[in-house]
Every structure is written in structure tokens, then in C-alpha cells.
Design an enzyme around this catalytic site. Structure first.
Site, PDB file in Angstrom:
ATOM      1  N   ILE A 119     -58.868  17.179  43.236  1.00 59.96           N
ATOM      2  CA  ILE A 119     -58.080  16.038  43.698  1.00 59.96           C
ATOM      3  C   ILE A 119     -56.692  16.041  43.051  1.00 59.96           C
ATOM      4  CG2 ILE A 119     -60.155  14.652  44.006  1.00 59.96           C
ATOM      5  CD1 ILE A 119     -59.089  13.098  41.410  1.00 59.96           C
ATOM      6  N   ASN A 161     -52.759  22.063  42.147  1.00 59.08           N
ATOM      7  CA  ASN A 161     -53.356  23.254  41.536  1.00 59.08           C
ATOM      8  C   ASN A 161     -54.422  23.868  42.426  1.00 59.08           C
ATOM      9  OD1 ASN A 161     -55.139  21.096  41.189  1.00 59.08           O
ATOM     10  ND2 ASN A 161     -55.981  21.901  39.288  1.00 59.08           N
ATOM     11  N   ASP A 167     -69.792   6.246  17.314  1.00 61.11           N
ATOM     12  CA  ASP A 167     -70.206   6.885  16.055  1.00 61.11           C
ATOM     13  C   ASP A 167     -69.030   7.274  15.177  1.00 61.11           C
ATOM     14  OD1 ASP A 167     -69.133   9.172  17.200  1.00 61.11           O
ATOM     15  OD2 ASP A 167     -71.067  10.123  17.576  1.00 61.11           O
ATOM     16  N   ASP A 182     -53.740 -10.052  39.211  1.00 62.08           N
ATOM     17  CA  ASP A 182     -52.306  -9.738  39.335  1.00 62.08           C
ATOM     18  C   ASP A 182     -52.002  -8.967  40.609  1.00 62.08           C
ATOM     19  OD1 ASP A 182     -50.872 -10.588  36.754  1.00 62.08           O
ATOM     20  OD2 ASP A 182     -52.645  -9.582  35.980  1.00 62.08           O
ATOM     21  N   HIS A 191     -68.767   8.148  34.520  1.00 64.02           N
ATOM     22  CA  HIS A 191     -67.843   7.085  34.918  1.00 64.02           C
ATOM     23  C   HIS A 191     -66.453   7.286  34.331  1.00 64.02           C
ATOM     24  CE1 HIS A 191     -66.152   2.922  34.778  1.00 64.02           C
ATOM     25  NE2 HIS A 191     -66.759   2.802  35.932  1.00 64.02           N
ATOM     26  N   SER A 214     -63.564  -0.689  39.065  1.00 57.69           N
ATOM     27  CA  SER A 214     -63.347   0.360  38.065  1.00 57.69           C
ATOM     28  C   SER A 214     -62.473   1.463  38.606  1.00 57.69           C
ATOM     29  CB  SER A 214     -64.683   0.964  37.627  1.00 57.69           C
ATOM     30  OG  SER A 214     -65.259   0.251  36.579  1.00 57.69           O
ATOM     31  N   ASP A 242     -53.955  20.240  46.583  1.00 53.70           N
ATOM     32  CA  ASP A 242     -55.325  20.051  46.113  1.00 53.70           C
ATOM     33  C   ASP A 242     -56.280  19.934  47.304  1.00 53.70           C
ATOM     34  OD1 ASP A 242     -54.818  19.213  43.002  1.00 53.70           O
ATOM     35  OD2 ASP A 242     -53.239  18.490  44.330  1.00 53.70           O
ATOM     36  N   ASP A 277     -63.801   4.121  27.988  1.00 56.84           N
ATOM     37  CA  ASP A 277     -64.870   4.247  28.963  1.00 56.84           C
ATOM     38  C   ASP A 277     -66.039   5.011  28.353  1.00 56.84           C
ATOM     39  OD1 ASP A 277     -66.123   4.621  31.723  1.00 56.84           O
ATOM     40  OD2 ASP A 277     -64.203   3.737  32.257  1.00 56.84           O
ATOM     41  N   ASN A 314     -67.096  -6.692  39.884  1.00 56.98           N
ATOM     42  CA  ASN A 314     -67.696  -6.304  41.172  1.00 56.98           C
ATOM     43  C   ASN A 314     -68.774  -7.251  41.665  1.00 56.98           C
ATOM     44  OD1 ASN A 314     -66.156  -4.016  40.880  1.00 56.98           O
ATOM     45  ND2 ASN A 314     -67.842  -2.740  40.185  1.00 56.98           N
TER      46      ASN A 314
END
Length: 614
Positions: free
Chosen positions: A417, A413, A388, A529, A399, A553, A333, A366, A491
């Protein structure tokens, strides 16, 4: 704090905390509690500037690499024309292409605004670039590449993508110091970099000498002005079958949203506090809480009416062992080697020798996912829009697409990334709207849907600073169905726990940088954790684009990807056993043993998979 699509803060993990809503069970009053803000605005501005600079570099290098491939391929004009058309179709940032021979255009595809070889005055990355120019209110730039036979291939780049991710948070100056992209803030009227205030730091895009300046709002509101939708409540019945009869006895209540046994109701006569007080005394109701609103920094609690839906059936997300498709060499990639430092840091290459994530579904709760992005569209399973109640999970925010790419983008591929669990399926669950805002009601619906679809892992890069009984009910249900639940710590550089990450059933992830130090914005506490990379993480963005984002995130889907690799290699392990594998194999950081900043340490993909491969 102003919005930006490049930093994750506005999407459920706020850069600044402005308060939290609390329910006093004794008198049913709704209060607001202030939470300290420990983030330096200048530090966040600089971090965002770095992300924007890296994103711009990736954008330019991708374009330059494509031009170089065409120049080296020695294609005739007909073949070039076909390649040009395909590129314009897949990547809208290219406005058009032309081939010059002895200074004359011999082939042209697309609606080019300006073709002037004399404008190619900058030489970077083996390509020639022009300065940005303005036509009909839109910014463009030329780039050119010399071909082996003396011809020159020229592409015109539409710079609207740069403007779209910069938004109103930043301004961009060209190599001459002239600003060509800026937001709509009337106070930001700089013409050149000489006009900059002394306290603003710029970040340079090295490929072209562009300078990016972030100018966020430095004012921090002290508390929320409103924390809930007035006159509304979220309720859950102990027994779904009593709902119809119950509502017949409540003529003053209007059903705002129906997902039996879950409802959002509204009273035309009572205040929110009066409504909550009355309903909490009702024997038939298991859960009663306000329909909270949180602005900008975290999720806004709002609802949209939908059709009744049956309670999700019992689902067991275990998967049968599959023949693993593994990677024995590093992926090809284009952004893997130069930009994905994060994967090398978690020892991904050795881990890929053991598992590719086959047979595991990762639900990403998300803003949705871009269903047409070339680097993930073949990895998508069914999706759901909890706002909806449809299957339209389109991501206009970006995001969710970024988070999904970190966890499981197509790998090896040649483009874009590499994703961590590259053979897993992504279930896109849109629980946040196009502004990155949602409600606990919608997140709960998304969790139930994901369990019903057989998700083995659920990633939640979202949250807020108050507990929700409704959300916890859904979390408990998913955990009991053996789902691995991954949440981001937040954050705001505070110890105050976010929800759902603070629930014991959720595996909580903090963020570290490329030196394995805690990211300065990462929330901490005994509930953390593990840690995972969360600064300057490259991933997918809508319309076949790629951007760099920072935040917990971005750290969370690293762990969701690892969990999917573990579940694929050892489908017999329970969710709690998967948690134990990730904790016990993490690289210890900070104070020896578990600590509030790193948890048990940074995840180690190779160590985790080797520990269960016998």
C-alpha cells in the site's frame, strides 16, 4: 462480543460497551455505570464479513500478480529458482514452487505437499486455482500460470493465513459450498453452505467464489463484573524525590510497577476502596486512582513490574525545514489503485505534490509494529514497550502494524500500500499487549517516552469510557511540549465520549465510509473535530501480509499522517495551529458547520497543505 483480528473493536475501541467505572469523590466508592449499546450485531457481522472478503481478495490477487510477473519475465530455471527462494523467505504463505515442462517437474523449491496439474480447475485473475485441500491438518491450495515458452509455474499456497485472520469469528466455504476453514465453536459444525441458518448472511470472495460467514456472539453483557485490580492503586507523587522516604513509611504497600514519579502499588490488607480513600488524603500524592480492568471491548488495565526510570526530560518536537521529496505522479504500489479508495477521497494526490512528511516522527501507541514488514521496516525509528519497559515492540496482534501502515507505509515501492506521510518516521510504542489490552499507566508511560524521543505527532487508536487523571497528566505534558495528539472517537455508535479522545488537547477523529456518510459504528459528540475514512481500509499486517480493517482506529492515522505532512511543510506551526489548519480546510459534511457526527468535516489533504504553502 467475540474477538477478531480483522475488526478493530477489541483493541481499545470496543464494538460493544458494557459499562464504565466511576469514582465518587465524596465517599470514594467505585461504581459501574451502564452505557447503552446502539450497535446491531448483524450489521457488525456483515461489516466484518466484507472486511474478510476484501482481505482474502487482496491476498489472492497479490499471489496471482506475482505468479504472472514471473511468467511474463521469461526467466531461465536458475533465475526462477533464485526468485522462488526469495519469495518463500519474504512471504511464508507460499509453501513452495515448481516448474512443469510437458507435464514433468523440472525445477522445485520448497516443501510442496501436492503437485497435480489436474487439480487446477478454476480460472480467475489470469491464473489457475485448485480447490483447498487438507494435508496433516493444514489447508493448502495450488495456483498455476502458463509461461511464454509453454512451461507452467505452480505455487502451493499455505492457507493458514486465511485461518489466522478468520479466527473463531467466521467460516469459509470453497466454490463448491464446502466449508474448509472454521473456528473452534462446537455449535458451528456446518459441512456445506446448505447447513447455514437462515439469519446468517455470507459475503462472497468474487475471485474464487468462496463464501465467508461471520458468526459472532450475539449476547451482550449488561455490565462489567470487575472494573479494577483488587487491592491496587495508581499513584503519582507531587515531588519524585520524596518517593523513597514515603515508601519507608508504608510497610504494607508493595510496589507493583515503578516509573517514578508514577507507581502502581498493592496493599495486602486493604480493599481497593479503602486503599483509594486513604491515599487520596495523602499530601504527597498528586494523583490516586484504581488500576482499572476493562475486558475485551476496551483496554484491560494491567501492569508488569519494571525498573525505575527517570522522569522524561523536556523535549521540543519541532523540526527544521527539509527539502521535500514529493510525488508528482500516482504511486505504483500494487494495492493503491484497486483498493485504497480512502486516499483518493481525502485528495491525497495533490497533497503529495507539496509534502512527503520528511523530518517528522509519528509515535504509534498501540500493540506494537512488525519490525520486519517490508513495507515499513525502513521507516521505523527507535521503539518502546511500555508493558515490560523494554525495546521489544513486536506486534503479535496486528492492530498496531495496520495503524502504522495507514499513517506512513513505504510508498511508490511497487508493493503493498501507499502510506499518507510516506517519508515520516514511525516510533512504535507498545502500550497494548498481544490481546489488544493495556492500562492507562502504560499509555501514560508511552506518551512520556514518545515526547522524549521528539515525536511531532502521537496517534492513539485506543481508549475507554472513563477519565484517568494519570492519563490526562501525560496528555497535558505532551500538549505543552507542542505535540499533535490524535485520538479515535470509538466504535459503539454512542454519544458517550471516550478517553483520551475527549480531552480538549486531543484532536478527535470520527469515521466515514466511501460515500462520505458517517460509518454506522462511529461514536459522535461535540468533542469530534473531523472525520476520515474508516470502513474497509487496507493496510499492513504482520509477516508481510495485508488485511482490510474497519473502525475509527483506521480513521485516526489518516489524520496523524496529515498532521505529519503539515508539520513537515511548515515546522513553524504550533500543534494548535496544525489543529486549526485541519479543521478549517475540512470538507463540510452533514449539518452546515461543526456537528457531532462529522466535526468540521472530512479531512482534505490538498486543501490543508495548499492553505499553508505560500
Amino acid at each position: 462480543m467475540a474477538k477478531t483480528v480483522i475488526i478493530v473493536a477489541i483493541v481499545g475501541l470496543g464494538l460493544g460497551i458494557i459499562g464504565r467505572a466511576l469514582i465518587d469523590d465524596n465517599n470514594y466508592s467505585i461504581q459501574t455505570k451502564n452505557i447503552p449499546q446502539n450497535l446491531e450485531v448483524s450489521a457488525m457481522d456483515h461489516l466484518m464479513a466484507e472486511d474478510l472478503s476484501l482481505t482474502t481478495s487482496m491476498f489472492l490477487k497479490q499471489l496471482s500478480a506475482q505468479m504472472q510477473r514471473w511468467a511474463d519475465a521469461d526467466l531461465d530455471e536458475e533465475e526462477m529458482r533464485a526468485r522462488f527462494k526469495e519469495e518463500i523467505s519474504e512471504h511464508p504463505h507460499f509453501n513452495g514452487f515448481a516448474i512443469f515442462k510437458k507435464g514433468e517437474v523440472v525445477e522445485q523449491v520448497g516443501d510442496l505437499k501436492r503437485l497435480d496439474l489436474s487439480k487446477l480447475t478454476h480460472y480467475h485473475m489470469k491464473s489457475k486455482f485448485s480447490d483447498p485441500y487438507l494435508i496433516d491438518g493444514e489447508q493448502f491450495m495450488l495456483m498455476g500460470e502458463e509461461m511464454k515458452d509453454g512451461r507452467t509455474v505452480v505455487g502451493e499456497v499455505d492457507l493458514s493465513f486465511v485461518k489466522s485472520f478468520v479466527k473463531d469469528m467466521a467460516s469459509v466455504a470453497d466454490a463448491n459450498g464446502t466449508f474448509f476453514v472454521s473456528g473452534s465453536d462446537p455449535e458451528v459444525d456446518w459441512e456445506t453452505t446448505e447447513d447455514l441458518p437462515e439469519d446468517l448472511r455470507s459475503e462472497t470472495v468474487p475471485e474464487l467464489g468462496w463464501q465467508i460467514v461471520v458468526h459472532s456472539d450475539n449476547q451482550k453483557p449488561e455490565k462489567l463484573q470487575q472494573t479494577y485490580h483488587e487491592h491496587e492503586a495508581v499513584i503519582k507523587f507531587k515531588h519524585a524525590e520524596v518517593a523513597e522516604t514515603w515508601f519507608n513509611d508504608q510497610p504494607d504497600l508493595v510496589i507493583v510497577e515503578n516509573n517514578n514519579p508514577l507507581f502502581v502499588v498493592k496493599s495486602s490488607t486493604e480493599s481497593t476502596e479503602e486503599l483509594i480513600q486513604r491515599l487520596k488524603r495523602d499530601y504527597d500524592l498528586a494523583i490516586v486512582e484504581p488500576n482499572f480492568i476493562i475486558s475485551k471491548q476496551v483496554t484491560i488495565f494491567s501492569t508488569v513490574p519494571n525498573e525505575p526510570k527517570e522522569k522524561p526530560r523536556q523535549a521540543k518536537p519541532h523540526h527544521q525545514p527539509t527539502n521535500q521529496t514529493v510525488l508528482t505522479t500516482l504511486p505504483n504500489d500494487e494495492f493503491f489503485e484497486p483498493y485504497q479508495w480512502n486516499l483518493n477521497q481525502i485528495e491525497i494526490d495533490e497533497g503529495w505534490n507539496l509534502s512527503g512528511g520528511e523530518g517528522v516522527k509519528i509515535a504509534v501507541l498501540d500493540t506494537g509494529v512488525d519490525r520486519d514488514h517490508l513495507d515499513i521496516k525502513d521507516k521505523l525509528g527507535p521503539g518502546y514497550n511500555a508493558i515490560d519497559d523494554s525495546d521489544n515492540y513486536t506486534d503479535a496482534h496486528g492492530h498496531g502494524t495496520h495503524v502504522a501502515g495507514v499513517a506512513a507505509a513505504l510508498t511508490n515501492n511497487l508493493t503493498g500500500i501507499a502510506g499518507i506521510s510516506f517519508n515520516s518516521t514511525i516510533l512504535p510504542v507498545k502500550v497494548l499487549n498481544d490481546e489488544g489490552e493495556g492500562s492507562s499507566f502504560e499509555v501514560a508511560k508511552g506518551i512520556y517516552w514518545a515526547v522524549e524521543q521528539g515525536a511531532g505527532v502521537i496517534n492513539m487508536s485506543l481508549g475507554d469510557y472513563y477519565p484517568s487523571d494519570l492519563l490526562y497528566d501525560a496528555i497535558s505534558y505532551a500538549y505543552e511540549q507542542d505535540v499533535v495528539l490524535v485520538g479515535a472517537s470509538g466504535n459503539d455508535n454512542v454519544e458517550d465520549p471516550m478517553y483520551p479522545s475527549n480531552y480538549e488537547e486531543v484532536f478527535t477523529v470520527a469515521a466515514v465510509d466511501d460515500t462520505r456518510n458517517r460509518a454506522f459504528f462511529s461514536n459522535y459528540g461535540k468533542h469530534v473535530d473531523v472525520a476520515a475514512p474508516g470502513e474497509h481500509i487496507p493496510s499492513l499486517f504482520p509477516d508481510n501480509n495485508y488485511v482490510v480493517m474497519s473502525g475509527t482506529s483506521m480513521a485516526a492515522p489518516h489524520v496523524a499522517g496529515l498532521a505529519a505532512l503539515i508539520r513537515s511543510l511548515r515546522p513553524d506551526l504550533t500543534n494548535e495551529e496544525v489543529y486549526d489548519v485541519m479543521r478549517t480546510t475540512a470538507k463540510d459534511l452533514g449539518t452546515k458547520g461543526h456537528d457531532p457526527y462529522y466535526g468540521f468535516g472530512e479531512i482534505d489533504v490538498a486543501a490543508a497543505l495548499k492553505s499553508i504553502s505560500n
